[in-house]
Design a protein around this motif. Structure first.
Motif, PDB file in Angstrom:
ATOM      1  N   LEU A 174       2.499   8.773   5.319  1.00  0.00           N
ATOM      2  CA  LEU A 174       1.932   7.686   5.546  1.00  0.00           C
ATOM      3  C   LEU A 174       1.037   7.172   6.540  1.00  0.00           C
ATOM      4  CD1 LEU A 174       4.478   5.250   3.571  1.00  0.00           C
ATOM      5  CD2 LEU A 174       1.968   5.759   3.061  1.00  0.00           C
ATOM      6  N   VAL A 175       1.548   7.957   7.806  1.00  0.00           N
ATOM      7  CA  VAL A 175       0.931   7.508   9.283  1.00  0.00           C
ATOM      8  C   VAL A 175      -0.358   8.300   9.262  1.00  0.00           C
ATOM      9  CG1 VAL A 175       3.164   7.077  10.325  1.00  0.00           C
ATOM     10  CG2 VAL A 175       2.176   9.318  10.431  1.00  0.00           C
ATOM     11  N   HIS A 184       0.688  -1.401  -0.009  1.00  0.00           N
ATOM     12  CA  HIS A 184      -0.019  -0.079   0.148  1.00  0.00           C
ATOM     13  C   HIS A 184       0.866   1.340  -0.077  1.00  0.00           C
ATOM     14  CE1 HIS A 184      -3.514   2.553   0.731  1.00  0.00           C
ATOM     15  NE2 HIS A 184      -2.581   3.385   1.417  1.00  0.00           N
ATOM     16  N   ALA A 185       2.064   1.280   0.881  1.00  0.00           N
ATOM     17  CA  ALA A 185       2.806   2.201   0.885  1.00  0.00           C
ATOM     18  C   ALA A 185       3.390   2.840  -0.436  1.00  0.00           C
ATOM     19  CB  ALA A 185       3.810   2.062   2.119  1.00  0.00           C
ATOM     20  N   ALA A 186       3.689   1.896  -1.021  1.00  0.00           N
ATOM     21  CA  ALA A 186       4.371   2.004  -2.584  1.00  0.00           C
ATOM     22  C   ALA A 186       3.437   2.776  -3.460  1.00  0.00           C
ATOM     23  CB  ALA A 186       4.802   0.585  -2.942  1.00  0.00           C
ATOM     24  N   ALA A 187       2.314   2.869  -3.066  1.00  0.00           N
ATOM     25  CA  ALA A 187       1.288   3.582  -4.087  1.00  0.00           C
ATOM     26  C   ALA A 187       0.647   4.550  -3.430  1.00  0.00           C
ATOM     27  CB  ALA A 187       0.489   2.371  -4.759  1.00  0.00           C
ATOM     28  N   CYS A 188       0.594   4.654  -2.215  1.00  0.00           N
ATOM     29  CA  CYS A 188      -0.253   5.550  -1.462  1.00  0.00           C
ATOM     30  C   CYS A 188       0.070   6.942  -1.837  1.00  0.00           C
ATOM     31  CB  CYS A 188      -0.135   5.394   0.152  1.00  0.00           C
ATOM     32  SG  CYS A 188      -1.081   6.393   1.072  1.00  0.00           S
ATOM     33  N   ASP A 189      -0.798   8.080  -1.933  1.00  0.00           N
ATOM     34  CA  ASP A 189      -0.541   9.444  -2.175  1.00  0.00           C
ATOM     35  C   ASP A 189      -0.847  10.200  -1.080  1.00  0.00           C
ATOM     36  OD1 ASP A 189      -3.184   9.246  -2.127  1.00  0.00           O
ATOM     37  OD2 ASP A 189      -3.729  10.062  -4.058  1.00  0.00           O
ATOM     38  N   HIS A 190      -0.882   9.918   0.142  1.00  0.00           N
ATOM     39  CA  HIS A 190      -1.054  10.660   1.536  1.00  0.00           C
ATOM     40  C   HIS A 190       0.283  11.319   1.651  1.00  0.00           C
ATOM     41  CE1 HIS A 190      -4.924   8.830   2.525  1.00  0.00           C
ATOM     42  NE2 HIS A 190      -4.963   9.685   3.709  1.00  0.00           N
ATOM     43  N   GLU A 191       0.172  12.597   2.018  1.00  0.00           N
ATOM     44  CA  GLU A 191       1.433  13.420   2.460  1.00  0.00           C
ATOM     45  C   GLU A 191       2.199  12.507   3.268  1.00  0.00           C
ATOM     46  OE1 GLU A 191       3.871  16.767   1.852  1.00  0.00           O
ATOM     47  OE2 GLU A 191       1.896  16.357   0.622  1.00  0.00           O
ATOM     48  N   ASP A 240      -5.748   3.628   5.704  1.00  0.00           N
ATOM     49  CA  ASP A 240      -5.550   2.271   4.922  1.00  0.00           C
ATOM     50  C   ASP A 240      -4.198   1.493   5.458  1.00  0.00           C
ATOM     51  OD1 ASP A 240      -8.010   2.178   3.722  1.00  0.00           O
ATOM     52  OD2 ASP A 240      -7.192   3.268   1.943  1.00  0.00           O
ATOM     53  N   PHE A 241      -3.149   2.749   5.302  1.00  0.00           N
ATOM     54  CA  PHE A 241      -2.057   2.040   5.684  1.00  0.00           C
ATOM     55  C   PHE A 241      -1.738   1.750   7.129  1.00  0.00           C
ATOM     56  CE2 PHE A 241       2.325   3.265   7.320  1.00  0.00           C
ATOM     57  CZ  PHE A 241       3.206   2.223   6.356  1.00  0.00           C
ATOM     58  N   MET A 242      -2.305   2.435   7.948  1.00  0.00           N
ATOM     59  CA  MET A 242      -2.272   2.109   9.515  1.00  0.00           C
ATOM     60  C   MET A 242      -3.207   0.900   9.726  1.00  0.00           C
ATOM     61  SD  MET A 242      -0.012   3.935  10.676  1.00  0.00           S
ATOM     62  CE  MET A 242      -0.222   3.955  12.251  1.00  0.00           C
ATOM     63  N   ARG A 243      -4.199   0.770   8.909  1.00  0.00           N
ATOM     64  CA  ARG A 243      -5.064  -0.522   9.526  1.00  0.00           C
ATOM     65  C   ARG A 243      -4.456  -1.693   9.021  1.00  0.00           C
ATOM     66  NH1 ARG A 243      -8.651   0.950   6.090  1.00  0.00           N
ATOM     67  NH2 ARG A 243      -9.852   2.320   7.530  1.00  0.00           N
ATOM     68  N   THR A 244      -3.359  -1.816   8.381  1.00  0.00           N
ATOM     69  CA  THR A 244      -2.601  -3.002   8.138  1.00  0.00           C
ATOM     70  C   THR A 244      -1.921  -3.326   9.180  1.00  0.00           C
ATOM     71  OG1 THR A 244      -0.614  -1.910   7.000  1.00  0.00           O
ATOM     72  CG2 THR A 244      -2.542  -2.339   5.759  1.00  0.00           C
ATOM     73  N   PHE A 245      -1.575  -2.303  10.349  1.00  0.00           N
ATOM     74  CA  PHE A 245      -0.710  -2.672  11.197  1.00  0.00           C
ATOM     75  C   PHE A 245      -1.667  -2.724  12.520  1.00  0.00           C
ATOM     76  CE2 PHE A 245       1.946  -0.583   8.135  1.00  0.00           C
ATOM     77  CZ  PHE A 245       2.960  -1.570   7.981  1.00  0.00           C
ATOM     78  N   ALA A 246      -2.802  -2.435  12.533  1.00  0.00           N
ATOM     79  CA  ALA A 246      -3.555  -2.321  13.592  1.00  0.00           C
ATOM     80  C   ALA A 246      -3.851  -3.908  14.374  1.00  0.00           C
ATOM     81  CB  ALA A 246      -5.033  -1.800  13.384  1.00  0.00           C
ATOM     82  N   SER A 247      -3.774  -3.841  15.682  1.00  0.00           N
ATOM     83  CA  SER A 247      -3.695  -5.033  16.292  1.00  0.00           C
ATOM     84  C   SER A 247      -5.406  -5.512  15.770  1.00  0.00           C
ATOM     85  CB  SER A 247      -3.853  -4.837  17.904  1.00  0.00           C
ATOM     86  OG  SER A 247      -4.151  -5.787  18.497  1.00  0.00           O
TER      87      SER A 247
END
Length: 135
Positions: free
Chosen positions: A116-117, A107-114, A121-128
């Motif tokens: 990433l944190v 996701h990070a490789a294609a994400c356009d957020h200023e 969507d990016f943070m959801r991948t690391f959520a418990s």
């Protein structure tokens, strides 16, 4: 027809281990040479399969002593089998964690957020799994 034997250097080269590692595994009873050609140890070709199993078990976190027990395990080795079941659960946890990391990196490789944190969507991948990130 005579069986083709592999020289210790060829086994080391094919499995990516140093000859000293092969001698160590031999000393610990994990592998056995077929004989010698002059001063050099020789092995049957099936040692490569055994070394692949040993390498996989080492990667999974088994100790050399545990692998030695594993290689001679019988159905009656209940303590060892219980340890294997625990290790399987640990590996499942590791796989889930690594899968989340892989997905996050994709996701990070294609994400356009200023930042990433700040990307939900990016943070959801690391959520418990117990505490999901709100949408």
């Amino acid at each position: 027809m005579a069986e083709t034997l592999l020289d210790i250097a060829e086994v080391a080269d094919r499995c990516g281990l140093a000859p000293s590692a092969l001698r160590f595994y031999e000393k610990k009873g994990l592998i056995a040479p077929a004989g010698r050609n002059g001063l050099r140890r020789t092995y049957r070709p099936d040692v490569l399969d055994r070394l692949a199993l040993i390498s996989c078990a080492r990667s999974a976190g088994f100790t050399v002593a545990e692998i030695a027990r594993f290689l001679v395990a019988t159905p009656g080795d209940t303590e060892l089998r219980a340890r294997m079941a625990v290790k399987a659960r640990e590996l499942e946890d590791d796989i889930a964690r690594l899968t989340r990391m892989r997905d996050g990196l994709r996701h990070a490789a294609a994400c356009d957020h200023e930042r990433l944190v700040e990307c939900p969507d990016f943070m959801r991948t690391f959520a418990s799994p117990a505490q999901p990130v709100p949408r």
